[in-house]
Design a protein around this motif. Structure first.
Motif, PDB file in Angstrom:
ATOM      1  N   GLY A 152       1.010  -1.335  -0.196  1.00  0.00           N
ATOM      2  CA  GLY A 152      -0.086   0.178  -0.250  1.00  0.00           C
ATOM      3  C   GLY A 152       0.720   1.200  -0.204  1.00  0.00           C
ATOM      4  O   GLY A 152       0.238   2.096   0.435  1.00  0.00           O
ATOM      5  N   ALA A 155      -0.184   4.490  -2.481  1.00  0.00           N
ATOM      6  CA  ALA A 155      -1.420   4.966  -2.305  1.00  0.00           C
ATOM      7  C   ALA A 155      -1.389   5.435  -1.143  1.00  0.00           C
ATOM      8  O   ALA A 155      -1.460   6.815  -0.613  1.00  0.00           O
ATOM      9  CB  ALA A 155      -2.553   3.611  -2.115  1.00  0.00           C
ATOM     10  N   PHE A 156      -0.816   4.808   0.353  1.00  0.00           N
ATOM     11  CA  PHE A 156      -0.898   5.397   1.057  1.00  0.00           C
ATOM     12  C   PHE A 156       0.161   7.076   0.885  1.00  0.00           C
ATOM     13  O   PHE A 156      -0.361   8.370   1.979  1.00  0.00           O
ATOM     14  CB  PHE A 156       0.188   4.536   2.666  1.00  0.00           C
ATOM     15  CG  PHE A 156      -0.029   3.421   2.717  1.00  0.00           C
ATOM     16  CD1 PHE A 156      -1.831   3.443   2.680  1.00  0.00           C
ATOM     17  CD2 PHE A 156       0.396   2.479   3.433  1.00  0.00           C
ATOM     18  CE1 PHE A 156      -2.170   1.945   3.072  1.00  0.00           C
ATOM     19  CE2 PHE A 156      -0.584   1.051   3.420  1.00  0.00           C
ATOM     20  CZ  PHE A 156      -1.471   1.678   3.935  1.00  0.00           C
ATOM     21  N   LEU A 171      -6.188   5.591  -7.173  1.00  0.00           N
ATOM     22  CA  LEU A 171      -5.118   4.291  -6.236  1.00  0.00           C
ATOM     23  C   LEU A 171      -6.572   4.130  -5.143  1.00  0.00           C
ATOM     24  O   LEU A 171      -6.412   4.056  -4.164  1.00  0.00           O
ATOM     25  CB  LEU A 171      -4.439   5.439  -5.471  1.00  0.00           C
ATOM     26  CG  LEU A 171      -3.042   5.563  -6.561  1.00  0.00           C
ATOM     27  CD1 LEU A 171      -2.115   6.572  -5.814  1.00  0.00           C
ATOM     28  CD2 LEU A 171      -2.444   4.805  -7.110  1.00  0.00           C
ATOM     29  N   ALA A 176      -7.420   3.258   0.699  1.00  0.00           N
ATOM     30  CA  ALA A 176      -6.550   3.007   1.232  1.00  0.00           C
ATOM     31  C   ALA A 176      -6.020   3.601   2.529  1.00  0.00           C
ATOM     32  O   ALA A 176      -5.434   3.013   3.583  1.00  0.00           O
ATOM     33  CB  ALA A 176      -5.235   4.006   0.461  1.00  0.00           C
ATOM     34  N   HIS A 177      -7.459   4.401   2.752  1.00  0.00           N
ATOM     35  CA  HIS A 177      -8.208   4.596   3.663  1.00  0.00           C
ATOM     36  C   HIS A 177      -8.315   4.250   5.574  1.00  0.00           C
ATOM     37  O   HIS A 177      -7.602   3.391   6.452  1.00  0.00           O
ATOM     38  CB  HIS A 177      -8.284   5.982   4.563  1.00  0.00           C
ATOM     39  CG  HIS A 177      -8.746   6.712   5.673  1.00  0.00           C
ATOM     40  ND1 HIS A 177      -8.098   7.283   6.194  1.00  0.00           N
ATOM     41  CD2 HIS A 177     -10.301   6.635   6.359  1.00  0.00           C
ATOM     42  CE1 HIS A 177      -8.441   7.993   7.705  1.00  0.00           C
ATOM     43  NE2 HIS A 177      -9.565   7.444   7.621  1.00  0.00           N
TER      44      HIS A 177
END
Length: 286
Positions: A152, A155-156, A171, A176-177
């Protein structure tokens, strides 16, 4: 030299050191994103939100770790769901979950008159009680955290600096969150029985914040944070042995002290750089 080595000749202190180092690595992976995204309040809320699950597990004679995992999953799902409510700010949702989960935990604890000692361990941890099987669990948690961080990372990174750009790049910032919340929950669950929920933020936030002025990349922050947390673990265990202080609290206090030391040294470095820059300009002009 004996002053440094004698404490670590004891088996349970050795296990505490290994446990603290594993926790430091896990917290470095999650805590870096917490610091970069300003999610300290969320980390605090999630750490206290573990209480209901831990309390129920203890009262039923089950594993507190399993109860913590369930509570962390509930907190993660709740924060994710409330974050999608347009009329409710994220801080408000987190605060409501924080108070609700903590209140529920205290209510459950109040039903048992024999839970005071376990509650103290939940709040402040017991790093000297780390067992061999705990080290195996922490090692597995570290491997999982590494896998999530590696998969990740892109994306992070986009989410930390520009959520709209992350969406443009395809993304999936919401997913991602949610995954990042899961990583944070993993770090907190793995850490709470080492230093306790009241002190877990010491290892989750202080080492990455201390590393931030010295690293040139996100991965660099993570590596320096893991080293800083490990140094705090070693120094905290050493000081607690000789000063007869609480080990978990000493580790967390030393981690915070390293943060302040890092930023003082960083400020001195920046001041020296600004002072030397005019002199360098004059030399180039000549």
């Amino acid at each position: 030299m004996e002053w440094l080595t004698v404490p670590f000749e004891v088996t349970f202190v050795q296990r505490a050191l290994w446990g603290g180092m594993l926790v430091s690595a896990i917290c470095a992976l999650a805590g870096t994103w917490v610091v970069l995204r300003g999610m300290a309040f969320l980390g605090d809320a999630m750490s206290h939100g573990l209480l209901p699950g831990v309390a129920v597990a203890a009262l039923l004679g089950g594993s507190p770790m399993v109860g913590a995992v369930v509570s962390a999953a509930v907190m993660t799902a709740g924060v994710t769901a409330l974050g999608r409510t347009p009329k409710l700010s994220q801080d408000t949702g987190i605060g409501l979950l924080f108070v609700g989960m903590l209140s529920l935990g205290v209510i459950i604890v109040s039903r048992s008159q024999s839970f005071a000692v376990d509650l103290t361990g939940f709040l402040f941890g017991d790093v000297l009680a780390v067992r061999q099987q705990d080290l195996l669990v922490l090692a597995a948690a570290l491997l999982a955290a590494l896998a999530v961080s590696a998969l990740g990372h892109r994306a992070f990174l986009a989410l930390a600096f520009d959520a709209r750009k992350a969406h443009t790049l395809g993304l999936r910032p919401r997913l991602a969150h949610a995954v990042l919340l899961g990583l944070l929950g993993l770090a907190i669950v793995a850490s709470f029985h080492i230093v306790g929920t009241l002190l877990v933020l010491g290892l989750l936030i202080a080492p990455p914040a201390a590393a931030l002025p010295w690293a040139r990349s996100v991965r660099g922050v993570m590596v320096l944070a893991a080293l800083t947390g490990s140094a705090a673990t070693f120094g905290g265990l050493l000081l607690s042995w000789h000063l007869s202080t609480a080990a978990g609290a000493t580790i967390a206090a030393l981690a915070v002290s390293l943060f302040f030391l890092s930023h003082v040294l960083s400020a001195l470095r920046d001041r020296r750089t600004r002072r030397d820059r005019p002199a360098a300009s004059l030399l180039e002009a000549n």
